[in-house]
Design an enzyme around this catalytic site. Structure first.
Site, PDB file in Angstrom:
ATOM      1  N   GLY A   1      12.672  36.155-101.200  1.00 54.83           N
ATOM      2  CA  GLY A   1      11.849  35.565-102.251  1.00 54.83           C
ATOM      3  C   GLY A   1      11.090  34.355-101.781  1.00 54.83           C
ATOM      4  O   GLY A   1      11.664  33.441-101.184  1.00 54.83           O
TER       5      GLY A   1
ATOM      6  N   GLN B   1      11.862  34.911-116.879  1.00 60.45           N
ATOM      7  CA  GLN B   1      13.097  35.653-117.079  1.00 60.45           C
ATOM      8  C   GLN B   1      13.568  35.636-118.535  1.00 60.45           C
ATOM      9  O   GLN B   1      14.090  36.620-119.041  1.00 60.45           O
ATOM     10  CB  GLN B   1      14.196  35.053-116.192  1.00 60.45           C
ATOM     11  CG  GLN B   1      13.836  34.981-114.715  1.00 60.45           C
ATOM     12  CD  GLN B   1      13.652  36.342-114.073  1.00 60.45           C
ATOM     13  OE1 GLN B   1      14.588  37.098-113.931  1.00 60.45           O
ATOM     14  NE2 GLN B   1      12.427  36.657-113.705  1.00 60.45           N
TER      15      GLN B   1
ATOM     16  N   GLY C   1       9.318  32.450-103.980  1.00 60.69           N
ATOM     17  CA  GLY C   1       9.031  31.618-105.151  1.00 60.69           C
ATOM     18  C   GLY C   1       9.433  30.172-104.935  1.00 60.69           C
ATOM     19  O   GLY C   1       9.895  29.778-103.857  1.00 60.69           O
ATOM     20  N   ASN C   2       9.278  29.363-105.994  1.00 62.99           N
ATOM     21  CA  ASN C   2       9.561  27.933-105.836  1.00 62.99           C
ATOM     22  C   ASN C   2      11.033  27.667-105.567  1.00 62.99           C
ATOM     23  O   ASN C   2      11.384  26.853-104.710  1.00 62.99           O
ATOM     24  CB  ASN C   2       9.059  27.144-107.055  1.00 62.99           C
ATOM     25  CG  ASN C   2       9.689  27.582-108.364  1.00 62.99           C
ATOM     26  OD1 ASN C   2      10.415  28.573-108.448  1.00 62.99           O
ATOM     27  ND2 ASN C   2       9.407  26.840-109.417  1.00 62.99           N
ATOM     28  N   TRP C   3      11.933  28.398-106.273  1.00 64.89           N
ATOM     29  CA  TRP C   3      13.351  28.155-106.045  1.00 64.89           C
ATOM     30  C   TRP C   3      13.788  28.694-104.688  1.00 64.89           C
ATOM     31  O   TRP C   3      14.564  28.058-103.974  1.00 64.89           O
ATOM     32  CB  TRP C   3      14.191  28.771-107.169  1.00 64.89           C
ATOM     33  CG  TRP C   3      15.549  28.151-107.243  1.00 64.89           C
ATOM     34  CD1 TRP C   3      15.931  27.084-108.006  1.00 64.89           C
ATOM     35  CD2 TRP C   3      16.715  28.541-106.499  1.00 64.89           C
ATOM     36  NE1 TRP C   3      17.260  26.783-107.783  1.00 64.89           N
ATOM     37  CE2 TRP C   3      17.766  27.655-106.859  1.00 64.89           C
ATOM     38  CE3 TRP C   3      16.973  29.536-105.563  1.00 64.89           C
ATOM     39  CZ2 TRP C   3      19.048  27.758-106.324  1.00 64.89           C
ATOM     40  CZ3 TRP C   3      18.247  29.635-105.025  1.00 64.89           C
ATOM     41  CH2 TRP C   3      19.269  28.753-105.412  1.00 64.89           C
TER      42      TRP C   3
ATOM     43  N   ALA D   1      13.742  23.508-108.939  1.00 62.87           N
ATOM     44  CA  ALA D   1      13.246  23.626-107.573  1.00 62.87           C
ATOM     45  C   ALA D   1      12.601  22.341-107.066  1.00 62.87           C
ATOM     46  O   ALA D   1      12.844  21.920-105.931  1.00 62.87           O
ATOM     47  CB  ALA D   1      12.240  24.781-107.494  1.00 62.87           C
TER      48      ALA D   1
ATOM     49  N   LYS E   1      20.909  30.871-121.037  1.00 64.64           N
ATOM     50  CA  LYS E   1      20.425  29.509-121.290  1.00 64.64           C
ATOM     51  C   LYS E   1      18.929  29.491-121.557  1.00 64.64           C
ATOM     52  O   LYS E   1      18.428  28.616-122.281  1.00 64.64           O
ATOM     53  CB  LYS E   1      20.784  28.582-120.130  1.00 64.64           C
ATOM     54  CG  LYS E   1      20.233  29.007-118.761  1.00 64.64           C
ATOM     55  CD  LYS E   1      18.896  28.346-118.464  1.00 64.64           C
ATOM     56  CE  LYS E   1      18.385  28.667-117.092  1.00 64.64           C
ATOM     57  NZ  LYS E   1      17.779  29.991-116.901  1.00 64.64           N
TER      58      LYS E   1
ATOM     59  N   LYS F   1       7.376  35.499-112.245  1.00 63.78           N
ATOM     60  CA  LYS F   1       7.844  36.202-113.429  1.00 63.78           C
ATOM     61  C   LYS F   1       8.791  35.336-114.249  1.00 63.78           C
ATOM     62  O   LYS F   1       9.657  34.648-113.720  1.00 63.78           O
ATOM     63  CB  LYS F   1       8.556  37.497-113.024  1.00 63.78           C
ATOM     64  CG  LYS F   1       7.615  38.569-112.487  1.00 63.78           C
ATOM     65  CD  LYS F   1       6.690  39.064-113.571  1.00 63.78           C
ATOM     66  CE  LYS F   1       5.798  40.191-113.062  1.00 63.78           C
ATOM     67  NZ  LYS F   1       4.863  40.662-114.123  1.00 63.78           N
TER      68      LYS F   1
END
Length: 350
Positions: free
Chosen positions: A12, A299, A14-16, A154, A205, A297
């Site tokens: 991945g 979640q 992505g930012n995280w 992140a 959450k 995306k």
């Protein structure tokens, strides 16, 4: 397995995923893991250049985590099979929508002794009802998967600000191995053997956070927002006791994956950013993913759909007024003021 032989691959861009790459890339230099950290993501062009080339030459993910340098030993690889080959520790961070495709792409390539730790904040629908994302990976490729969830955005992780997180693992030794890989002075980790509850906290959450964002839009103040968080925690625990396999420990919800994660997301997670814009503009969610999340995306909204269906099929909607209300506001045209009505009518407040 000797620790020195363990090669890491992050799935991945992505930012995280990029933030955890920064931590791992720095951490492996001081611990018993292979010094090169491989990173795979869907290739794309940014200002006429391939993103993998930018990461490998400029050592920065300029699209998803701009302004934060990645260690030079983090190597972006555009070919999925090449990235996971010989990787004994996998760190999937891609949105859950892509997990099946990724698993199909790496079957037969991942070493049989490989272990994984997933950061996928969602649950999805399977043939027998709801299922965890961490269930899909073992089902497809047979590896043991731990999960990592916690109050760690992140941008703050990448900036080196203090964060806590929780690793849930069915095999506690595997969780402790990933703790050795990931923990730093400013990224503190607790390992628990309540993996299902840890993962469920990460998924649910986001639904609660959407409720607090509607509350923000109504200018109700922090007291109302706190009441939504409190009710949300109750519904998360109740849902976990219905859905999770085996006994659920209440203590898990007091770890970073539980209450702390809920608070952090409610005060500024990605779901909040999108819901604020959704509330203001009424634009389709798919459009807001492009505009607000830079095509990443979301979640929480999809999770609210599958949770609503699960509860409706079992006649449990009345037991989960907050989850139900968030879904109805997002998808049934109910006004955001329903969030306050939900609080007023909840049995705890009657």
């Amino acid at each position: 397995m000797a620790a020195a032989t363990l090669t890491v691959c992050i799935l991945g861009f992505g930012n995280w995923g990029s933030a955890i790459a920064k931590i791992i890339g720095t951490n492996v230099r001081n611990q018993q893991f292979a010094s090169t950290v491989k990173m795979w993501g869907f290739e794309e062009a940014v200002n006429g250049r391939k993103l993998t080339d930018i990461i490998n030459h400029d050592h920065e993910n300029v699209k998803y985590l701009p302004g934060h340098k990645l260690p030079e030993n983090v190597v972006a690889i555009p070919n999925l099979s090449e990235a996971v080959q010989d990787a004994e520790l996998l760190v999937p961070t891609t949105p859950h929508q892509f997990i099946h495709k990724i698993c199909n792409g790496i079957m037969g390539t991942v070493p049989k002794k490989a272990l994984g730790i997933a950061h996928n904040e969602a649950i999805t629908e399977g043939p027998g009802g709801l299922m965890f994302i961490s269930d899909i990976i073992p089902e497809k490729i047979g590896m043991d998967i731990s999960v990592l969830m916690g109050a760690n955005t992140a941008s703050e992780m990448a900036a080196g600000k203090f964060c806590e997180t929780t690793i849930g693992s069915r095999v506690i030794e595997n969780g402790l191995l990933f703790k050795d890989l990931l923990q730093t002075l400013n990224f503190r980790i607790t390992v628990v053997n309540d993996a299902d509850a840890v993962e469920l906290c990460g998924a649910l959450k986001s639904i609660v956070a959407m409720g607090t964002t509607f509350c923000d839009g109504l200018h109700c103040g922090n007291n109302s927002k706190a009441a939504i968080i409190s009710l949300g925690l109750v519904e998360i625990i109740t849902f976990a006791r219905i859905f999770c396999k085996g006994q659920v420990s209440t203590a898990t919800f007091l770890e970073s994956c539980g209450l702390a994660h809920l608070i952090t997301t409610s005060y500024g997670g990605q779901d909040c950013q999108v819901v604020k814009t959704f509330r203001r503009t009424g634009k389709p969610i798919e459009k807001l993913e492009q505009e607000v999340l830079n095509e990443q995306k979301l979640q929480g909204l999809e999770t609210s759909i599958v949770v609503y269906r699960f509860l409706k099929q079992r006649g449990l909607l009345d037991k989960f007024p907050l989850f139900t209300t968030v879904y109805q506001i997002c998808y049934k045209g109910r006004p955001p003021t329903e969030m306050i009505t939900c609080l007023q009518r909840h049995p705890a407040h009657v």
